[in-house]
Enzyme design. Structure first.
Site, PDB file in Angstrom:
ATOM      1  N   TYR A 136      -2.091  -0.771  10.392  1.00  0.00           N
ATOM      2  CA  TYR A 136      -1.879  -1.113   8.882  1.00  0.00           C
ATOM      3  C   TYR A 136      -0.611  -0.875   8.355  1.00  0.00           C
ATOM      4  CZ  TYR A 136      -3.792  -1.255   4.164  1.00  0.00           C
ATOM      5  OH  TYR A 136      -3.948  -1.584   2.883  1.00  0.00           O
ATOM      6  N   SER A 140       0.863  -1.332  -0.149  1.00  0.00           N
ATOM      7  CA  SER A 140       0.001  -0.040   0.032  1.00  0.00           C
ATOM      8  C   SER A 140       0.850   1.241   0.028  1.00  0.00           C
ATOM      9  CB  SER A 140      -0.922   0.046   1.186  1.00  0.00           C
ATOM     10  OG  SER A 140      -1.694   1.251   1.145  1.00  0.00           O
TER      11      SER A 140
HETATM   12  N1  LIG Z   1      -8.550  -0.638  -1.662  1.00  0.00           N
HETATM   13  C1  LIG Z   1      -7.644  -0.179  -1.496  1.00  0.00           C
HETATM   14  O1  LIG Z   1      -7.784   1.231  -1.272  1.00  0.00           O
HETATM   15  C2  LIG Z   1      -6.244  -0.893  -0.857  1.00  0.00           C
HETATM   16  C3  LIG Z   1      -5.287   0.285  -0.980  1.00  0.00           C
HETATM   17  C4  LIG Z   1      -3.770  -0.241  -0.668  1.00  0.00           C
HETATM   18  C5  LIG Z   1      -3.731  -1.399  -0.356  1.00  0.00           C
HETATM   19  N2  LIG Z   1      -4.653  -2.492  -0.372  1.00  0.00           N
HETATM   20  C6  LIG Z   1      -4.540  -3.863  -0.156  1.00  0.00           C
HETATM   21  O2  LIG Z   1      -5.039  -4.657  -1.296  1.00  0.00           O
HETATM   22  C7  LIG Z   1      -5.358  -6.118  -0.672  1.00  0.00           C
HETATM   23  C8  LIG Z   1      -6.793  -6.364  -1.200  1.00  0.00           C
HETATM   24  O3  LIG Z   1      -7.578  -5.661  -0.428  1.00  0.00           O
HETATM   25  P1  LIG Z   1      -9.049  -5.048  -1.090  1.00  0.00           P
HETATM   26  O4  LIG Z   1      -8.869  -3.647  -1.150  1.00  0.00           O
HETATM   27  O5  LIG Z   1      -9.182  -5.728  -2.457  1.00  0.00           O
HETATM   28  O6  LIG Z   1      -9.886  -5.366  -0.019  1.00  0.00           O
HETATM   29  P2  LIG Z   1     -11.077  -6.437   0.310  1.00  0.00           P
HETATM   30  O7  LIG Z   1     -11.776  -6.242  -0.658  1.00  0.00           O
HETATM   31  O8  LIG Z   1     -11.501  -6.315   1.454  1.00  0.00           O
HETATM   32  O9  LIG Z   1     -10.311  -7.622  -0.202  1.00  0.00           O
HETATM   33  C9  LIG Z   1      -9.410  -8.397   1.062  1.00  0.00           C
HETATM   34  C10 LIG Z   1      -9.242  -9.962   0.616  1.00  0.00           C
HETATM   35  O10 LIG Z   1      -8.543 -10.336   1.765  1.00  0.00           O
HETATM   36  C11 LIG Z   1      -9.159 -11.593   2.211  1.00  0.00           C
HETATM   37  N3  LIG Z   1      -8.479 -11.870   3.538  1.00  0.00           N
HETATM   38  C12 LIG Z   1      -8.612 -11.268   4.562  1.00  0.00           C
HETATM   39  N4  LIG Z   1      -7.692 -11.965   5.648  1.00  0.00           N
HETATM   40  C13 LIG Z   1      -7.483 -13.233   4.896  1.00  0.00           C
HETATM   41  C14 LIG Z   1      -6.970 -14.036   5.481  1.00  0.00           C
HETATM   42  N5  LIG Z   1      -6.461 -14.552   6.752  1.00  0.00           N
HETATM   43  N6  LIG Z   1      -6.610 -15.143   4.531  1.00  0.00           N
HETATM   44  C15 LIG Z   1      -7.054 -15.183   3.424  1.00  0.00           C
HETATM   45  N7  LIG Z   1      -7.673 -14.125   2.831  1.00  0.00           N
HETATM   46  C16 LIG Z   1      -7.850 -13.047   3.768  1.00  0.00           C
HETATM   47  C17 LIG Z   1     -10.427 -11.290   2.448  1.00  0.00           C
HETATM   48  O11 LIG Z   1     -11.335 -12.401   2.292  1.00  0.00           O
HETATM   49  P3  LIG Z   1     -12.683 -12.303   3.168  1.00  0.00           P
HETATM   50  O12 LIG Z   1     -13.581 -11.949   1.935  1.00  0.00           O
HETATM   51  O13 LIG Z   1     -13.193 -13.669   3.566  1.00  0.00           O
HETATM   52  O14 LIG Z   1     -12.800 -11.351   4.185  1.00  0.00           O
HETATM   53  C18 LIG Z   1     -10.629 -10.458   1.011  1.00  0.00           C
HETATM   54  O15 LIG Z   1     -10.853 -11.265  -0.045  1.00  0.00           O
HETATM   55  C19 LIG Z   1      -4.709  -5.980   0.720  1.00  0.00           C
HETATM   56  O16 LIG Z   1      -3.618  -6.397   0.955  1.00  0.00           O
HETATM   57  C20 LIG Z   1      -4.803  -4.384   0.993  1.00  0.00           C
HETATM   58  O17 LIG Z   1      -4.313  -4.061   2.159  1.00  0.00           O
HETATM   59  C21 LIG Z   1      -5.991  -1.927  -0.739  1.00  0.00           C
END
Ligand SMILES: NC(=O)c1ccc[n+]([C@@H]2O[C@H](COP(=O)([O-])OP(=O)(O)OC[C@H]3O[C@@H](n4cnc5c(N)ncnc54)[C@H](OP(=O)(O)O)[C@@H]3O)[C@@H](O)[C@H]2O)c1
Length: 283
Positions: A155, A142
């Site tokens: 985070y 991130s």
């Molecule tokens: N969206 C943003 O603005 C943003 C910005 C910077 C970085 N990121 C990073 O992008 C990545 C994906 O996040 P996202 O934005 O797509 O959010 P998201 O829609 O909340 O997706 C997160 C995913 O991670 C899964 N997860 C959480 N804990 C887990 C575990 N212990 N084992 C396996 N899966 C797990 C969740 O599963 P469940 O469905 O079961 O909860 C979900 O599928 C993350 O690493 C996040 O930090 C996102």
């Protein structure tokens, strides 16, 4: 040539992971799309069906915090497909709240998933890539892994840790034919902001000395939702990196992320801090 290449994605039940699984499949990869709860596979199934790539996805259960299970899960993939060309370490979540209001247990839980879980998954895949003398390990960190963001201290800490660890790993594995790269998104429209966010218990406590500032921050987050970008951009970038035989270490993505890094570099630090506190309404 990506036809026949095998990609493994963690956290593919929603957001960036879901979109990346579909995008990789659209680009010819055979994708092992993992999620911790297979009952939540509907959204991915629907998206893959719509894109016409459902037959290129193999959905499997995998929780990156169940560390003892990861080597076995990786072995099963190699047994079935013979190799792993790309690992996308995507799974993660965020704990929000003032550092003062956050318990050590909440901080540990954040690191357990975002740092140790991703490290354990990478370590499970490394022997496979070492034997192949090739493989891409792409980790979604991130912009918060490049600058400490208020209300997201846990985070930010988890993402900084992942950045540092991956930076070392990249140097250690280059001569083995393994390529390590980091994807650093700004704000993208996924479930991380609402459905999956964990609010520190202390922040919800009416007696918290930060209660009023927490509420102002929550309003700021709500108000900024309209500026979040389409997460498909991140998924497309991940595929480009996966196809690049020699990727860079870092890929910052999103105008907001680029602006923040630019400001951090150019604006005097104390002024930058004041600007951030004011912008997120906690000054
Ligand atoms: N969206 C943003 O603005 C943003 C910005 C910077 C970085 N990121 C990073 O992008 C990545 C994906 O996040 P996202 O934005 O797509 O959010 P998201 O829609 O909340 O997706 C997160 C995913 O991670 C899964 N997860 C959480 N804990 C887990 C575990 N212990 N084992 C396996 N899966 C797990 C969740 O599963 P469940 O469905 O079961 O909860 C979900 O599928 C993350 O690493 C996040 O930090 C996102």
């Amino acid at each position: 040539m990506t036809q026949g290449k095998i990609a493994v994605v963690t956290g593919s039940s929603s957001g960036i992971g879901l979109l990346t699984a579909v995008e990789l499949a659209l680009n010819g990869y055979r994708v092992v799309a993992t999620m911790r709860n297979p009952e939540t596979r509907d959204r991915l199934e629907e998206a893959a069906q719509k894109a016409g790539v459902l037959d290129r996805l193999d959905m499997r259960r995998l929780d990156i915090t169940e560390m003892d299970s990861l080597p076995g899960a990786v072995e099963a993939i190699v047994r079935d497909y013979g190799r792993i060309d790309v690992l996308v370490n995507n799974a993660g979540f965020s704990v929000a709240g003032f550092a003062e209001d956050m318990t050590l247990d909440e901080l540990r839980r954040q690191l357990e998933t975002n740092f140790f879980g991703n490290v354990a998954m990478t370590k499970a895949v490394l022997p496979v890539m070492r034997a192949q003398k090739s493989g891409h390990i792409l980790t979604v960190t991130s912009v918060a892994g490049r600058l400490g963001q208020p209300m997201l201290s846990a985070y930010s800490a988890s993402k900084y840790a992942l950045e540092g660890w991956s930076e070392s790993l990249r140097i250690e594995t280059h001569s083995l034919g393994i390529r390590v790269a980091l994807v650093e998104p700004g704000a993208f429209d996924t479930d991380i902001w609402e459905r999956n966010v964990v609010i520190a218990q202390g922040s919800l406590d009416p007696s918290s000395p930060n209660r009023e500032r927490s509420q102002r921050f929550a309003e700021f987050v709500k108000g900024s939702a309209k500026h979040r970008r389409d997460a498909r951009e991140v998924a497309k970038l991940i595929v480009l990196i996966a196809k690049d035989p020699n990727p860079k270490l870092r890929y910052l993505i999103g105008g907001d992320a680029k602006l923040q890094i630019w400001l951090k570099r150019l604006v005097p630090w104390r002024r930058y801090e004041r600007m951030v506190a004011k912008a997120v309404k906690i000054d």
